[in-house]
Design a protein around this motif. Structure first.
Motif, mmCIF file in Angstrom:
data_model
loop_
_atom_site.group_PDB
_atom_site.id
_atom_site.type_symbol
_atom_site.label_atom_id
_atom_site.label_comp_id
_atom_site.label_asym_id
_atom_site.label_seq_id
_atom_site.Cartn_x
_atom_site.Cartn_y
_atom_site.Cartn_z
ATOM 1 N N ARG A 110 0.832 -1.211 0.000
ATOM 2 C CA ARG A 110 0.000 0.000 0.000
ATOM 3 C C ARG A 110 0.862 1.254 0.000
ATOM 4 N NH1 ARG A 110 -3.344 -3.305 3.458
ATOM 5 N NH2 ARG A 110 -2.396 -2.393 5.331
ATOM 6 N N PHE A 111 1.994 1.211 0.716
ATOM 7 C CA PHE A 111 2.929 2.329 0.688
ATOM 8 C C PHE A 111 3.432 2.557 -0.735
ATOM 9 C CE2 PHE A 111 7.455 3.499 0.554
ATOM 10 C CZ PHE A 111 7.412 4.753 1.138
ATOM 11 N N GLY A 112 3.830 1.474 -1.399
ATOM 12 C CA GLY A 112 4.297 1.597 -2.767
ATOM 13 C C GLY A 112 3.240 2.205 -3.668
ATOM 14 N N LEU A 113 2.015 1.757 -3.521
ATOM 15 C CA LEU A 113 0.916 2.314 -4.316
ATOM 16 C C LEU A 113 0.755 3.807 -4.042
ATOM 17 C CD1 LEU A 113 -1.575 -0.631 -3.779
ATOM 18 C CD2 LEU A 113 -0.614 0.049 -5.998
ATOM 19 N N ASP A 114 0.894 4.191 -2.770
ATOM 20 C CA ASP A 114 0.790 5.618 -2.416
ATOM 21 C C ASP A 114 1.877 6.450 -3.089
ATOM 22 O OD1 ASP A 114 -1.396 5.085 -0.813
ATOM 23 O OD2 ASP A 114 -0.240 5.058 1.066
ATOM 24 N N GLN A 115 3.028 5.816 -3.354
ATOM 25 C CA GLN A 115 4.139 6.526 -4.000
ATOM 26 C C GLN A 115 4.031 6.492 -5.527
ATOM 27 O OE1 GLN A 115 5.837 8.061 -1.569
ATOM 28 N NE2 GLN A 115 4.466 6.821 -0.294
ATOM 29 N N GLY A 116 2.964 5.897 -6.030
ATOM 30 C CA GLY A 116 2.767 5.822 -7.469
ATOM 31 C C GLY A 116 3.305 4.564 -8.120
ATOM 32 N N ILE A 117 3.806 3.618 -7.322
ATOM 33 C CA ILE A 117 4.323 2.365 -7.875
ATOM 34 C C ILE A 117 3.156 1.519 -8.397
ATOM 35 C CG2 ILE A 117 5.543 0.216 -7.357
ATOM 36 C CD1 ILE A 117 7.374 2.618 -7.302
ATOM 37 N N ARG A 118 3.355 0.997 -9.592
ATOM 38 C CA ARG A 118 2.347 0.113 -10.182
ATOM 39 C C ARG A 118 2.971 -1.177 -10.718
ATOM 40 N NH1 ARG A 118 -0.010 3.106 -7.566
ATOM 41 N NH2 ARG A 118 -1.973 4.214 -7.993
ATOM 42 N N GLN A 119 4.217 -1.437 -10.287
ATOM 43 C CA GLN A 119 4.909 -2.664 -10.666
ATOM 44 C C GLN A 119 5.565 -3.257 -9.419
ATOM 45 O OE1 GLN A 119 6.673 -2.375 -14.942
ATOM 46 N NE2 GLN A 119 7.503 -0.632 -13.808
ATOM 47 N N PHE A 120 5.323 -4.536 -9.169
ATOM 48 C CA PHE A 120 5.824 -5.185 -7.965
ATOM 49 C C PHE A 120 6.489 -6.502 -8.327
ATOM 50 C CE2 PHE A 120 2.358 -2.446 -6.788
ATOM 51 C CZ PHE A 120 2.779 -1.848 -5.616
ATOM 52 N N LEU A 121 7.665 -6.739 -7.729
ATOM 53 C CA LEU A 121 8.407 -7.988 -7.912
ATOM 54 C C LEU A 121 8.612 -8.597 -6.531
ATOM 55 C CD1 LEU A 121 10.047 -9.942 -9.745
ATOM 56 C CD2 LEU A 121 12.039 -8.469 -9.315
ATOM 57 N N ASP A 122 7.891 -9.677 -6.242
ATOM 58 C CA ASP A 122 7.934 -10.325 -4.933
ATOM 59 C C ASP A 122 8.841 -11.546 -5.029
ATOM 60 O OD1 ASP A 122 7.493 -11.433 -2.463
ATOM 61 O OD2 ASP A 122 5.319 -11.592 -2.651
ATOM 62 N N VAL A 123 10.045 -11.427 -4.478
ATOM 63 C CA VAL A 123 11.075 -12.460 -4.595
ATOM 64 C C VAL A 123 11.005 -13.407 -3.398
ATOM 65 C CG1 VAL A 123 13.547 -12.896 -4.780
ATOM 66 C CG2 VAL A 123 12.554 -10.873 -5.875
ATOM 67 N N GLY A 124 10.938 -14.718 -3.685
ATOM 68 C CA GLY A 124 10.754 -15.679 -2.607
ATOM 69 C C GLY A 124 9.349 -15.573 -2.048
ATOM 70 N N SER A 125 8.381 -15.493 -2.953
ATOM 71 C CA SER A 125 7.000 -15.140 -2.590
ATOM 72 C C SER A 125 6.284 -16.214 -1.789
ATOM 73 C CB SER A 125 6.201 -14.840 -3.856
ATOM 74 O OG SER A 125 6.278 -15.922 -4.773
ATOM 75 N N GLY A 126 6.697 -17.477 -1.938
ATOM 76 C CA GLY A 126 6.043 -18.531 -1.182
ATOM 77 C C GLY A 126 4.659 -18.869 -1.699
ATOM 78 N N MET A 127 3.805 -19.319 -0.781
ATOM 79 C CA MET A 127 2.494 -19.829 -1.157
ATOM 80 C C MET A 127 1.505 -18.701 -1.460
ATOM 81 S SD MET A 127 3.347 -22.878 -1.001
ATOM 82 C CE MET A 127 4.666 -23.804 -0.253
ATOM 83 N N PRO A 128 0.532 -18.965 -2.340
ATOM 84 C CA PRO A 128 -0.453 -17.944 -2.695
ATOM 85 C C PRO A 128 -1.531 -17.797 -1.628
ATOM 86 C CG PRO A 128 -0.911 -19.960 -3.881
ATOM 87 C CD PRO A 128 0.364 -20.199 -3.127
ATOM 88 N N ALA A 129 -1.182 -17.184 -0.514
ATOM 89 C CA ALA A 129 -2.123 -17.017 0.582
ATOM 90 C C ALA A 129 -3.048 -15.823 0.327
ATOM 91 C CB ALA A 129 -1.358 -16.806 1.894
ATOM 92 N N VAL A 130 -4.162 -15.787 1.076
ATOM 93 C CA VAL A 130 -5.091 -14.661 0.977
ATOM 94 C C VAL A 130 -4.368 -13.377 1.385
ATOM 95 C CG1 VAL A 130 -7.201 -13.677 1.938
ATOM 96 C CG2 VAL A 130 -7.098 -16.108 1.420
ATOM 97 N N GLY A 131 -4.633 -12.296 0.663
ATOM 98 C CA GLY A 131 -3.993 -11.018 0.975
ATOM 99 C C GLY A 131 -2.601 -10.904 0.417
ATOM 100 N N HIS A 132 -2.311 -11.694 -0.654
ATOM 101 C CA HIS A 132 -0.994 -11.626 -1.275
ATOM 102 C C HIS A 132 -0.872 -10.318 -2.064
ATOM 103 C CE1 HIS A 132 2.596 -13.769 -1.190
ATOM 104 N NE2 HIS A 132 2.445 -14.633 -2.174
ATOM 105 N N VAL A 133 0.301 -10.074 -2.622
ATOM 106 C CA VAL A 133 0.621 -8.773 -3.214
ATOM 107 C C VAL A 133 -0.378 -8.365 -4.290
ATOM 108 C CG1 VAL A 133 2.340 -7.486 -4.544
ATOM 109 C CG2 VAL A 133 3.073 -8.998 -2.680
ATOM 110 N N HIS A 134 -0.707 -9.290 -5.192
ATOM 111 C CA HIS A 134 -1.590 -8.892 -6.298
ATOM 112 C C HIS A 134 -2.985 -8.517 -5.814
ATOM 113 C CE1 HIS A 134 -2.861 -13.116 -5.998
ATOM 114 N NE2 HIS A 134 -3.927 -12.799 -6.722
ATOM 115 N N GLU A 135 -3.450 -9.144 -4.734
ATOM 116 C CA GLU A 135 -4.773 -8.798 -4.208
ATOM 117 C C GLU A 135 -4.777 -7.385 -3.634
ATOM 118 O OE1 GLU A 135 -6.113 -11.748 -1.489
ATOM 119 O OE2 GLU A 135 -6.388 -13.274 -3.040
#
Length: 268
Positions: free
Chosen positions: A65-90
């Motif tokens: 959310r901080f990144g979004l507030d700064q205008g970021i619209r691209q995210f690279l989640d390294v070592g992301s693990g399992m697709p749990a609820v509330g993951h980055v794309h959600e």
């Protein structure tokens, strides 16, 4: 859960895997008996283990959310693990459905289920790769399709660098991601720490020596050094609940019980 239920074959189940253990501690189901048994033993030594994982996940969501507030619209989640609820794309797509999200992992269950969860999502995808090789990650066709490195990107290394021993040069790893990013990008790091910790934490770390991913605790100064060349944003290197909490009361009286330090740096 049986291997066929998870939809992944030819897994090495001789040792527990940290990504699947983390999934179990978060309340997920993408794990095996060997992972659950190990996690329960960790909880015996470190009763707040589930809390530590939940606080790290909450930090990750605030970082996005901080990144979004700064205008970021691209995210690279390294070592992301399992697709749990509330993951980055959600989190990102709740604000901007066209935000680009690339997950990176080399754990087979994480890859298989991320691909399943993200099937049909043109703005988020999994890259099956080792996050310790930034050049391979960034050159992957999926990364090249979704990420424009001439524009700001947020790279997230949540609970990742504490699996990298000093001899594998975690500072150099972070520098290679940093150097690939455009000005205005951000790099977020969280790591298990020994700072202000009790014997429970050290007993749990000792147990991780018997997994596929031993832990290496890092202090504030070490994390700050890992982020050399980045402008660390306020409030600096702090325990996860102290990093830009949604409410003051969320920090609690003993933030050190979170067991994980976190920081975000900006590429200038």
């Amino acid at each position: 859960m049986a291997e066929q239920e998870l939809g992944v074959r030819d897994l090495d189940l001789d040792k527990p895997n940290s990504a699947r253990v983390y999934d179990y501690l978060l309340g997920g189901t993408l794990n095996y008996a060997i992972d659950r048994e190990f996690a329960e033993k960790v909880i015996e030594q470190l009763p707040r283990a589930r809390l530590i994982c939940r606080l790290n996940r909450a930090w990750l969501q605030r970082v996005v959310r901080f990144g979004l507030d700064q205008g970021i619209r691209q995210f690279l989640d390294v070592g992301s693990g399992m697709p749990a609820v509330g993951h980055v794309h959600e989190i990102a797509h709740a604000r901007d459905p066209e935000a680009r999200v690339v997950y990176v992992d080399n754990e087979q269950v994480a890859i298989a289920h991320s691909e399943r969860v993200l099937d049909g999502n043109e703005y988020a995808a999994m890259v099956p790769a080792d996050g310790e090789h930034p050049e391979d990650v960034l050159a992957h066709p999926t990364s090249r399709r979704l990420l424009d490195l001439s524009q700001p990107v947020m790279v997230i290394l949540a609970a990742f660098v504490h699996f990298i021993p000093p001899e594998r040069d975690p500072a150099g790893l972070i520098a290679r991601y940093r150097d690939a990013l455009a000005p205005g990008s951000y790099l977020a790091v969280s790591s298990d720490t020994g700072d202000e910790q009790d014997e429970e934490m050290y007993r749990a770390v000792e147990m991780y020596k018997n997994t596929t991913n031993p832990l290496y605790l890092r202090g504030r100064d070490e994390i700050g050094a890992l982020m050399d060349g980045l402008d660390i944003v306020e409030p600096g290197v702090v325990f996860t609940p102290q990093w830009r909490p949604d409410r003051t009361e969320d920090v609690g009286d003993r933030p050190e019980e979170a067991g994980i330090l976190a920081a975000v740096g900006r590429v200038s």
